[in-house]
Design a protein around this motif. Structure first.
Motif, PDB file in Angstrom:
ATOM      1  N   ALA A 217       0.809  -1.224   0.000  1.00  0.00           N
ATOM      2  CA  ALA A 217       0.000   0.000   0.000  1.00  0.00           C
ATOM      3  C   ALA A 217       0.839   1.269   0.000  1.00  0.00           C
ATOM      4  CB  ALA A 217      -0.941  -0.003   1.204  1.00  0.00           C
ATOM      5  N   ALA A 218       2.034   1.232   0.576  1.00  0.00           N
ATOM      6  CA  ALA A 218       2.881   2.426   0.646  1.00  0.00           C
ATOM      7  C   ALA A 218       3.790   2.579  -0.577  1.00  0.00           C
ATOM      8  CB  ALA A 218       3.743   2.374   1.906  1.00  0.00           C
ATOM      9  N   LEU A 219       3.726   1.665  -1.516  1.00  0.00           N
ATOM     10  CA  LEU A 219       4.694   1.673  -2.610  1.00  0.00           C
ATOM     11  C   LEU A 219       4.323   2.583  -3.782  1.00  0.00           C
ATOM     12  CD1 LEU A 219       5.638  -2.120  -2.638  1.00  0.00           C
ATOM     13  CD2 LEU A 219       6.747  -0.226  -1.432  1.00  0.00           C
ATOM     14  N   PRO A 220       3.047   2.746  -4.145  1.00  0.00           N
ATOM     15  CA  PRO A 220       2.748   3.705  -5.213  1.00  0.00           C
ATOM     16  C   PRO A 220       3.033   5.142  -4.773  1.00  0.00           C
ATOM     17  CG  PRO A 220       0.918   2.168  -4.886  1.00  0.00           C
ATOM     18  CD  PRO A 220       1.842   2.006  -3.715  1.00  0.00           C
ATOM     19  N   LYS A 221       3.372   5.972  -5.725  1.00  0.00           N
ATOM     20  CA  LYS A 221       3.484   7.395  -5.453  1.00  0.00           C
ATOM     21  C   LYS A 221       2.109   7.935  -5.051  1.00  0.00           C
ATOM     22  CE  LYS A 221       6.949   8.045  -9.108  1.00  0.00           C
ATOM     23  NZ  LYS A 221       7.186   8.642 -10.453  1.00  0.00           N
ATOM     24  N   PRO A 222       2.046   9.030  -4.335  1.00  0.00           N
ATOM     25  CA  PRO A 222       0.754   9.689  -4.166  1.00  0.00           C
ATOM     26  C   PRO A 222       0.120   9.942  -5.531  1.00  0.00           C
ATOM     27  CG  PRO A 222       2.357  10.634  -2.680  1.00  0.00           C
ATOM     28  CD  PRO A 222       3.115   9.695  -3.572  1.00  0.00           C
ATOM     29  N   GLU A 223      -1.129   9.542  -5.660  1.00  0.00           N
ATOM     30  CA  GLU A 223      -1.914   9.566  -6.889  1.00  0.00           C
ATOM     31  C   GLU A 223      -1.478   8.478  -7.879  1.00  0.00           C
ATOM     32  OE1 GLU A 223      -1.729  14.028  -7.639  1.00  0.00           O
ATOM     33  OE2 GLU A 223      -3.906  13.646  -7.581  1.00  0.00           O
ATOM     34  N   GLY A 224      -0.593   7.580  -7.440  1.00  0.00           N
ATOM     35  CA  GLY A 224      -0.307   6.386  -8.215  1.00  0.00           C
ATOM     36  C   GLY A 224      -1.380   5.335  -7.967  1.00  0.00           C
ATOM     37  N   TYR A 225      -1.253   4.195  -8.632  1.00  0.00           N
ATOM     38  CA  TYR A 225      -2.323   3.198  -8.623  1.00  0.00           C
ATOM     39  C   TYR A 225      -1.860   1.880  -8.012  1.00  0.00           C
ATOM     40  CZ  TYR A 225      -4.395   6.402 -12.027  1.00  0.00           C
ATOM     41  OH  TYR A 225      -4.893   7.509 -12.658  1.00  0.00           O
ATOM     42  N   ASN A 248      -7.427   1.502   6.013  1.00  0.00           N
ATOM     43  CA  ASN A 248      -6.103   1.771   6.583  1.00  0.00           C
ATOM     44  C   ASN A 248      -5.289   2.787   5.798  1.00  0.00           C
ATOM     45  OD1 ASN A 248      -6.400  -0.085   8.727  1.00  0.00           O
ATOM     46  ND2 ASN A 248      -5.891  -1.783   7.365  1.00  0.00           N
ATOM     47  N   PHE A 249      -5.566   2.919   4.503  1.00  0.00           N
ATOM     48  CA  PHE A 249      -4.714   3.768   3.664  1.00  0.00           C
ATOM     49  C   PHE A 249      -5.486   4.810   2.861  1.00  0.00           C
ATOM     50  CE2 PHE A 249      -2.537  -0.266   4.325  1.00  0.00           C
ATOM     51  CZ  PHE A 249      -1.314   0.165   4.801  1.00  0.00           C
ATOM     52  N   CYS A 269     -18.103  -2.859  -4.170  1.00  0.00           N
ATOM     53  CA  CYS A 269     -17.612  -3.253  -2.854  1.00  0.00           C
ATOM     54  C   CYS A 269     -17.913  -2.107  -1.895  1.00  0.00           C
ATOM     55  CB  CYS A 269     -16.111  -3.533  -2.917  1.00  0.00           C
ATOM     56  SG  CYS A 269     -15.350  -3.824  -1.296  1.00  0.00           S
ATOM     57  N   GLU A 270     -18.812  -2.340  -0.957  1.00  0.00           N
ATOM     58  CA  GLU A 270     -19.208  -1.293  -0.020  1.00  0.00           C
ATOM     59  C   GLU A 270     -18.141  -1.146   1.068  1.00  0.00           C
ATOM     60  OE1 GLU A 270     -21.572   0.764  -0.447  1.00  0.00           O
ATOM     61  OE2 GLU A 270     -22.469  -0.257  -2.190  1.00  0.00           O
ATOM     62  N   THR A 271     -17.637   0.073   1.247  1.00  0.00           N
ATOM     63  CA  THR A 271     -16.621   0.369   2.243  1.00  0.00           C
ATOM     64  C   THR A 271     -17.071   1.555   3.081  1.00  0.00           C
ATOM     65  OG1 THR A 271     -15.340   2.054   1.046  1.00  0.00           O
ATOM     66  CG2 THR A 271     -14.942  -0.256   0.447  1.00  0.00           C
ATOM     67  N   GLU A 272     -16.279   1.884   4.095  1.00  0.00           N
ATOM     68  CA  GLU A 272     -16.611   3.038   4.938  1.00  0.00           C
ATOM     69  C   GLU A 272     -16.516   4.356   4.181  1.00  0.00           C
ATOM     70  OE1 GLU A 272     -12.230   3.805   6.933  1.00  0.00           O
ATOM     71  OE2 GLU A 272     -13.670   2.548   8.017  1.00  0.00           O
ATOM     72  N   ARG A 273     -15.870   4.331   3.009  1.00  0.00           N
ATOM     73  CA  ARG A 273     -15.755   5.534   2.184  1.00  0.00           C
ATOM     74  C   ARG A 273     -16.662   5.495   0.961  1.00  0.00           C
ATOM     75  NH1 ARG A 273     -10.993   8.756   2.929  1.00  0.00           N
ATOM     76  NH2 ARG A 273      -9.760   8.024   4.704  1.00  0.00           N
ATOM     77  N   GLY A 274     -17.558   4.531   0.918  1.00  0.00           N
ATOM     78  CA  GLY A 274     -18.475   4.452  -0.211  1.00  0.00           C
ATOM     79  C   GLY A 274     -18.250   3.198  -1.035  1.00  0.00           C
ATOM     80  N   ALA A 294      -9.547  -5.281  -8.994  1.00  0.00           N
ATOM     81  CA  ALA A 294      -9.968  -3.956  -8.537  1.00  0.00           C
ATOM     82  C   ALA A 294      -8.809  -2.991  -8.725  1.00  0.00           C
ATOM     83  CB  ALA A 294     -10.406  -3.989  -7.078  1.00  0.00           C
ATOM     84  N   VAL A 295      -9.131  -1.743  -9.026  1.00  0.00           N
ATOM     85  CA  VAL A 295      -8.120  -0.706  -9.243  1.00  0.00           C
ATOM     86  C   VAL A 295      -8.386   0.418  -8.253  1.00  0.00           C
ATOM     87  CG1 VAL A 295      -7.030   0.813 -10.924  1.00  0.00           C
ATOM     88  CG2 VAL A 295      -8.124  -1.314 -11.695  1.00  0.00           C
ATOM     89  N   LEU A 296      -7.344   0.832  -7.538  1.00  0.00           N
ATOM     90  CA  LEU A 296      -7.470   1.892  -6.548  1.00  0.00           C
ATOM     91  C   LEU A 296      -6.364   2.918  -6.765  1.00  0.00           C
ATOM     92  CD1 LEU A 296      -7.770  -1.132  -4.909  1.00  0.00           C
ATOM     93  CD2 LEU A 296      -8.983   0.436  -3.389  1.00  0.00           C
ATOM     94  N   GLN A 297      -6.620   4.136  -6.341  1.00  0.00           N
ATOM     95  CA  GLN A 297      -5.643   5.220  -6.502  1.00  0.00           C
ATOM     96  C   GLN A 297      -5.263   5.768  -5.136  1.00  0.00           C
ATOM     97  OE1 GLN A 297      -6.909   8.674  -8.769  1.00  0.00           O
ATOM     98  NE2 GLN A 297      -4.815   9.005  -9.500  1.00  0.00           N
ATOM     99  N   ARG A 298      -3.962   5.910  -4.947  1.00  0.00           N
ATOM    100  CA  ARG A 298      -3.483   6.440  -3.677  1.00  0.00           C
ATOM    101  C   ARG A 298      -3.796   7.932  -3.590  1.00  0.00           C
ATOM    102  NH1 ARG A 298       2.604   5.919  -1.001  1.00  0.00           N
ATOM    103  NH2 ARG A 298       1.904   6.343   1.120  1.00  0.00           N
TER     104      ARG A 298
END
Length: 462
Positions: A217-225, A248-249, A269-274, A294-298
């Motif tokens: 989770a800490a490996l992508p740059k901010p706004e990396g994927y 967590n992230f 996927c329902e999460t605490e952030r939507g 699934a694809v997520l953005q930091r």
């Protein structure tokens, strides 16, 4: 017909996920032969197979009508294609939807055997760099062989536990975690995996995946994927890990547009952030095996710091960067070294790497257990240079060497490491090709020749 009955716990979970009628279609699909598909290497120019169908979400992938003998196909050994089930090629579509820099730095954290790594390598092309990691030694060797045969030279292979990557945090434009899983999506392709499945193993896999994702989770740059995928269906190994990442992230959701005709199942996927979009591949809906992605953005970060780069003060106990003036050295007359490459020597092995990635590679080399990188050009034996198989299979030029085009039958004999006769070629080193693709080296001695194809790669089939 599957060799083993499906576990009752698995059937109940799939019934809840699909419903009664869809479950019956799913089970019927599992009784059918697994589709066979390949993904072409666009850099090597092999034509699309005859009587094949394109895979909608992967422009270089094709479904075959039957399974040929890949072992006896020279194109296969030349790295002109990779045998990859169709669902996995969805990664190609995903990467083309992301907002990435012109020259991305990518990480495939669980890379063996190399299907998705070679796909990423083609996506990055001449501009990007891939760090492909596999912690298990035997699987790392398979990854290395597949990377060498793909031939693009834009990959660094490491053998590290995911925890070791903490020193490369905030570094990558995108990170793929194709996590080891319970393998529910491979039941049709690999019936043995049915016997290995159990609820306990699902929980064991989920724990392993969670640990890997905590490190990743800490490996992508901010706004990396971060791209997360498994070849399983259950929500414990899939959605639960997404919820943990979000909690967590703070990762943001990324929606990937899909064509309804493809048959891919998108859900939330329902999460605490939507709601976060996730994608599943079922064998009764797509011409492939089971897959979750699934694809997520930091999120952006104010305390973003790039890792230190080594630059000119690079020091390594075994690896030496060769100076630019080496190109004019009389010991290098046959290499025709390109100006846009940097050259390294490890023991008696000589490697080439795109020069634009020198600083980053040297950062990696001093922090990680590097197993292979760029293109290995060959070895020194006293004062003699011996060209290596990776150079023959690569896209790098080799203009100083004679070239001999082999027939299919001659190529098979060469790949079996049998002697071949090169009556027309001059004595000395000869690059042998199959339909314009480099296969390897032969030392022509006139009335006979020495076959330098690697012993560990040779065809053993009659």
């Amino acid at each position: 017909m599957n060799e083993y009955p499906l576990p009752s716990h698995f059937l109940e979970a799939m019934k809840q996920q699909l419903g009664e009628s869809d479950l019956n279609l799913f089970l019927q699909a599992l009784q059918q032969p697994a589709p066979v598909s390949i993904r072409l290497n666009p850099s090597k120019g092999m034509p699309a197979p005859a009587a094949s169908e394109p895979v909608g979400w992967s422009p270089h992938a094709f479904l075959l009508q039957s399974r040929p003998s890949f072992t006896l196909d020279p194109y296969f050994h030349a790295g002109a294609y990779y045998v990859q089930e169709a669902s996995s090629g969805f990664l190609n579509h995903v990467l083309n939807q992301l907002e990435l820099p012109e020259a991305p730095l990518a990480l495939d954290l669980c890379a063996a055997p190399g299907g998705k790594s070679t796909l990423i390598s083609s996506f990055l092309g001449e501009k990007g760099l891939l760090l492909a990691n596999e912690v298990i030694k035997s699987r790392n060797q398979v990854l290395k062989e597949n990377t060498i045969k793909w031939g693009l030279g834009n990959t660094v292979i490491t053998q590290n536990d995911p925890a070791h990557f903490a020193q490369l945090s905030n570094s990558f434009d995108f990170v793929l975690v194709d996590a080891p899983c319970s393998g529910e999506g491979l039941f049709r392709k690999d019936p043995q995996s049915i016997q290995e499945w159990s609820p306990e193993n699902v929980h064991l896999c989920q724990g392993r995946q969670s640990r890997i994702l905590q490190e990743a989770a800490a490996l992508p740059k901010p706004e990396g994927y971060l791209i997360y995928s498994t070849c399983t269906y259950n929500s414990l190994e899939n959605e639960e890990n997404i919820r943990s990442l979000v909690a967590n992230f703070g990762y943001k959701p990324v929606e990937i547009p899909i064509d309804p005709a493809w048959g891919i199942s998108q859900s939330a996927c329902e999460t605490e952030r939507g709601a976060y979009p996730v994608y599943r591949f079922y064998p009764h809906r797509v011409p492939g095996e089971g897959l979750f992605m699934a694809v997520l953005q930091r999120p952006p970060s104010e305390d973003y710091r790039k890792p230190a780069k080594m630059g000119k003060d690079f020091r390594h106990p075994h690896l030496q960067r060769l100076p630019g003036k080496i190109r004019n050295h009389p010991s290098f007359p046959t290499l025709d070294l390109a100006e846009n490459y940097a050259y390294y020597q490890y023991s008696n092995h000589l490697f080439a790497l795109p020069a634009r990635w020198v600083a980053w590679f040297e950062t990696i080399a001093t922090r990680m257990n590097v197993q292979y990188f760029g293109v290995e050009l060959g070895d020194w034996a006293r004062d003699t240079f011996l060209p290596g198989p990776a150079w023959a299979l690569s896209l790098l030029p080799k203009p100083s060497y004679a070239v001999e085009e082999l027939t299919t039958e001659e190529t098979i004999r060469y790949l079996k490491k049998e002697p071949i006769t090169l009556s027309k070629a001059d004595r000395g080193w000869v690059l042998v090709n199959y339909k314009g693709l480099g296969m390897g080296w032969v030392k022509n001695l006139g009335n006979r020749s020495n076959n330098y194809y690697p012993k560990e790669w040779r065809i053993r089939m009659d």
